[in-house]
Design an enzyme around this catalytic site. Structure first.
Site, mmCIF file in Angstrom:
data_model
loop_
_atom_site.group_PDB
_atom_site.id
_atom_site.type_symbol
_atom_site.label_atom_id
_atom_site.label_comp_id
_atom_site.label_asym_id
_atom_site.label_seq_id
_atom_site.Cartn_x
_atom_site.Cartn_y
_atom_site.Cartn_z
ATOM 1 N N GLU A 1 -3.828 -6.747 15.194
ATOM 2 C CA GLU A 1 -3.380 -5.417 14.760
ATOM 3 C C GLU A 1 -4.541 -4.416 14.901
ATOM 4 O OE1 GLU A 1 -1.861 -4.379 10.618
ATOM 5 O OE2 GLU A 1 0.034 -4.738 11.629
ATOM 6 N N GLY B 1 -4.610 -2.071 5.162
ATOM 7 C CA GLY B 1 -3.909 -3.229 4.595
ATOM 8 C C GLY B 1 -4.576 -4.551 4.953
ATOM 9 N N ARG B 2 -4.917 -4.725 6.223
ATOM 10 C CA ARG B 2 -5.475 -6.017 6.664
ATOM 11 C C ARG B 2 -6.929 -6.199 6.261
ATOM 12 N NH1 ARG B 2 -4.019 -2.641 10.685
ATOM 13 N NH2 ARG B 2 -5.578 -1.860 12.142
ATOM 14 N N GLU C 1 10.786 -4.769 3.977
ATOM 15 C CA GLU C 1 10.841 -6.167 3.566
ATOM 16 C C GLU C 1 10.483 -6.320 2.088
ATOM 17 O OE1 GLU C 1 9.375 -4.924 6.230
ATOM 18 O OE2 GLU C 1 9.411 -6.306 7.924
ATOM 19 N N LYS D 1 0.842 -1.198 0.000
ATOM 20 C CA LYS D 1 0.000 0.000 0.000
ATOM 21 C C LYS D 1 0.881 1.253 0.000
ATOM 22 C CE LYS D 1 -3.376 2.298 2.924
ATOM 23 N NZ LYS D 1 -4.245 2.194 4.100
ATOM 24 N N LYS E 1 10.123 -0.645 13.884
ATOM 25 C CA LYS E 1 10.577 -0.329 12.517
ATOM 26 C C LYS E 1 11.613 0.780 12.549
ATOM 27 C CE LYS E 1 6.323 -1.002 9.834
ATOM 28 N NZ LYS E 1 5.311 -0.316 9.053
ATOM 29 N N HIS F 1 -2.994 -33.000 18.083
ATOM 30 C CA HIS F 1 -1.829 -33.792 18.498
ATOM 31 C C HIS F 1 -0.676 -32.898 18.913
ATOM 32 C CE1 HIS F 1 -3.690 -37.570 17.187
ATOM 33 N NE2 HIS F 1 -4.279 -36.783 16.296
HETATM 34 O O1 F6P Z 1 3.762 -2.888 9.690
HETATM 35 C C1 F6P Z 1 2.435 -3.193 9.654
HETATM 36 C C2 F6P Z 1 1.845 -2.908 8.291
HETATM 37 O O2 F6P Z 1 1.711 -1.544 8.113
HETATM 38 C C3 F6P Z 1 0.517 -3.617 8.118
HETATM 39 O O3 F6P Z 1 -0.536 -2.933 8.683
HETATM 40 C C4 F6P Z 1 0.448 -3.756 6.641
HETATM 41 O O4 F6P Z 1 -0.508 -4.699 6.247
HETATM 42 C C5 F6P Z 1 1.869 -4.153 6.338
HETATM 43 O O5 F6P Z 1 2.657 -3.413 7.243
HETATM 44 C C6 F6P Z 1 2.320 -3.922 4.929
HETATM 45 O O6 F6P Z 1 2.239 -2.581 4.564
HETATM 46 P P1 F6P Z 1 2.365 -2.147 3.056
HETATM 47 O O7 F6P Z 1 1.215 -2.761 2.313
HETATM 48 O O8 F6P Z 1 2.296 -0.664 3.061
HETATM 49 O O9 F6P Z 1 3.674 -2.654 2.529
#
Ligand code: F6P
Length: 546
Positions: free
Chosen positions: A350, A264-265, A211, A205, A509, A381
């Protein structure tokens, strides 16, 4: 000092009510009332929600609905559904319902469903082109694999849907997901893929997540090694920041946009679902959105007492705030839903993992429990010992489908037998008399019966909710996801927290951003506590040795 919520009349009445009925065992509740299942179950389309194995009575549900009204749940629901800026700390709306709405949804005077429809039309064209082989890679070969690079909400939704619905279509490209910044994740994925036949979706987003950008850079370099300057034809992006995606090198006609007003979620039904459209087909993605829409409409219209997400949310409030449960498990008895616990973990923790109210005061009451889980019967199990006889009580959601997609009838019967058995065992338990009788029937001597008895007793009275789906169709999955989205919203209203921000992820972060230059030797390591300094220095020393 009590928070405003705990001072509410309904909260006080629920506290009293809990004291009065807490001794009643689930066993007794069922024995007293043969109509309990009928009383405490609801259906919507092919979904049955059975909450009769929760530690509730009709009075509990009545008081919980009263609490919901005192917290103005109906007004908050309207605010969210009509584009008010319910995410106050980020000054944003939370309009995920607009991603699947059948009627106009206005935000700041504009009908946002038009923008949504335009992006969906682009996705449809693109997905059809890729799946039919009309849109090909730089070397003229059809795309056989789609690699989604994203994390959190840009990963878990499409990962869940692609895995859960793969039985719907085997004709599209295979979907792969890499989220972690651990290089072994991307290295392993690339070892299985070929640049000439791989389409890469960079899903972020913000287009600023460390990452995802590191993985995207590694994949772009990998594509360039194989395809030279034509590598960009293998890139697509899903983002609310198209300029950043373009600056990264994604062609403009391959950038699918999402918006600030989608968290995002909560974003699976947006272009974040592109891997689903590519791998399973846009028609199935549309069905998933239609299932979510059916649940949205139910959430918007059904009275609180008959409203599935409201009932689920209120039960969670009851379990957390009045029964003191600090955890809840999600246990799909369906291998295809193996990603559901992780998906819900982000959605729930979250969204409601907050201790400050919307107006910035300390909440003063418990909020989101730990959400975790994994598929049955594997989980039985692994940690069901803890469920049945551990010192903590954790409610659980059991989810299963009546009709499987395979023909192994015996397997499905065994799976469902376990599903039914576990919720019954957790509710009823086994008292000393039954346990002793069972051991005697097995021929154990009295001395052995006496010494084993304490270990063989099951307290029971452990609450569960069962969700039975007719079949795991895209529509059913969409409805299930929307059920949980709205359940979380209901809880956030009762707990008076903002379900749509996530400031708690920022500190780690930004500290990682400060530490990275220290690891690269650009600045000295000395600004932390002795533990962090010690760990960093040990890493630097050992890293040099290898
Ligand atoms: O660090 C949490 C977060 O902001 C989530 O809420 C989100 O889904 C994820 O990182 C990824 O964010 P982006 O879609 O901006 O890469």
């Amino acid at each position: 000092m009590p928070s405003a919520r705990t001072a509410l009349p309904a909260w006080q009445k629920l506290t009293e009510h809990q004291r009065a009925q807490s001794r009643l065992h689930l066993r007794e509740r069922f024995d007293r009332d043969p109509g309990r299942f009928r009383k405490f179950s609801l259906t919507l389309e092919g979904m049955l929600l059975d909450y009769s194995k929760q530690r509730i009575e009709e009075e509990t549900m009545r008081l919980l609905a009263e609490l919901a009204r005192e917290c103005e749940l109906e007004a908050w629901r309207t605010r969210m559904l009509t584009g008010a800026r319910v995410n106050a700390s980020e000054d944003r709306a939370a309009l995920h319902v607009a991603l699947r709405a059948g009627t106009p949804v206005r935000f700041e005077g504009q009908d946002v469903t038009r923008e949504v429809a335009a992006v969906l039309a682009d996705m449809r064209r693109f997905a059809r082109g890729v799946r039919s082989g009309r849109i090909r890679g730089a070397a003229g070969r059809a795309f056989t694999d789609v690699l989604n690079l994203g994390i959190g909400g840009s990963d878990l939704g499409p990962r869940l849907a692609c895995d859960a619905l793969k039985h719907c279509s085997r004709s599209g490209p295979r979907a792969h997901f890499v989220s972690n910044v651990d290089g072994s994740a991307i290295a392993d994925a690339l070892a299985r893929l070929a640049p000439a036949t791989t389409l890469v979706v960079i899903s972020s987003k913000t287009f600023g997540t460390q990452e995802t950008l590191l993985n995207a850079a590694a994949v772009r370099a990998w594509l360039e090694r194989g395809l030279k300057s034509k590598a960009v034809r293998h890139l697509c992006a899903v983002t609310a920041d198209p300029e950043r995606a373009a600056a990264f090198g994604v062609p403009a006609d391959r950038i699918f946009r999402t918006w600030d007003w989608v968290g995002g979620r909560y974003s699976l039904c947006s272009a974040v679902g592109l891997p689903v459209a590519l791998a399973i087909g846009m028609e199935h993605f549309d069905e998933l959105r239609a299932g979510a829409r059916a649940m949205d409409e139910h959430f918007a219209q059904a009275p609180l007492e008959k409203n599935l997400p409201v009932v689920m949310g209120l039960i969670e409030v009851w379990n957390v705030n009045f029964l003191g449960c600090g955890a809840r498990a999600v246990l799909p008895y369906d291998e295809r839903l193996r990603w559901l616990p992780a998906y819900l973990q982000q959605l729930e923790m979250e969204s409601c993992g907050k201790s400050v109210t919307r107006d910035g005061a300390r909440a003063g009451h418990a909020t989101a429990p730990v959400t975790w889980g994994s598929v049955g019967t594997d989980s039985q199990h692994a940690y069901f010992q803890w469920f049945h006889q551990g010192s903590a009580v954790a409610p659980a959601d059991f989810i299963a489908c009546c009709r499987p997609h395979h023909r192994l009838r015996g397997h499905h019967q065994a799976l469902l037998a376990n599903f039914f058995a576990q919720t019954e065992a957790l509710a009823r338990g086994m008292d000393a008399e039954q346990a002793a009788a069972g051991m005697r029937a097995q021929g154990l001597q009295e001395a052995a019966v006496r010494s084993l008895l304490p270990h063989r007793v099951f307290d029971g009275n452990r609450p569960t909710t069962s969700i039975l789906l007719d079949e795991l169709t895209p529509r059913a999955l969409g409805a299930l996801i929307a059920l949980y989205e709205h359940k979380v919203f209901v809880q956030s209203v009762i707990w008076n927290v903002n379900a749509f921000d996530q400031w708690g992820v920022e500190l780690g972060k930004s500290l990682a951003g400060r530490i990275l230059p220290e690891l690269e030797g650009a600045v000295p390591v000395s600004t932390h506590d002795s533990s962090t300094n010690g760990l960093i220095n040990t890493y630097l020393t050992r890293r040099r040795r290898t």
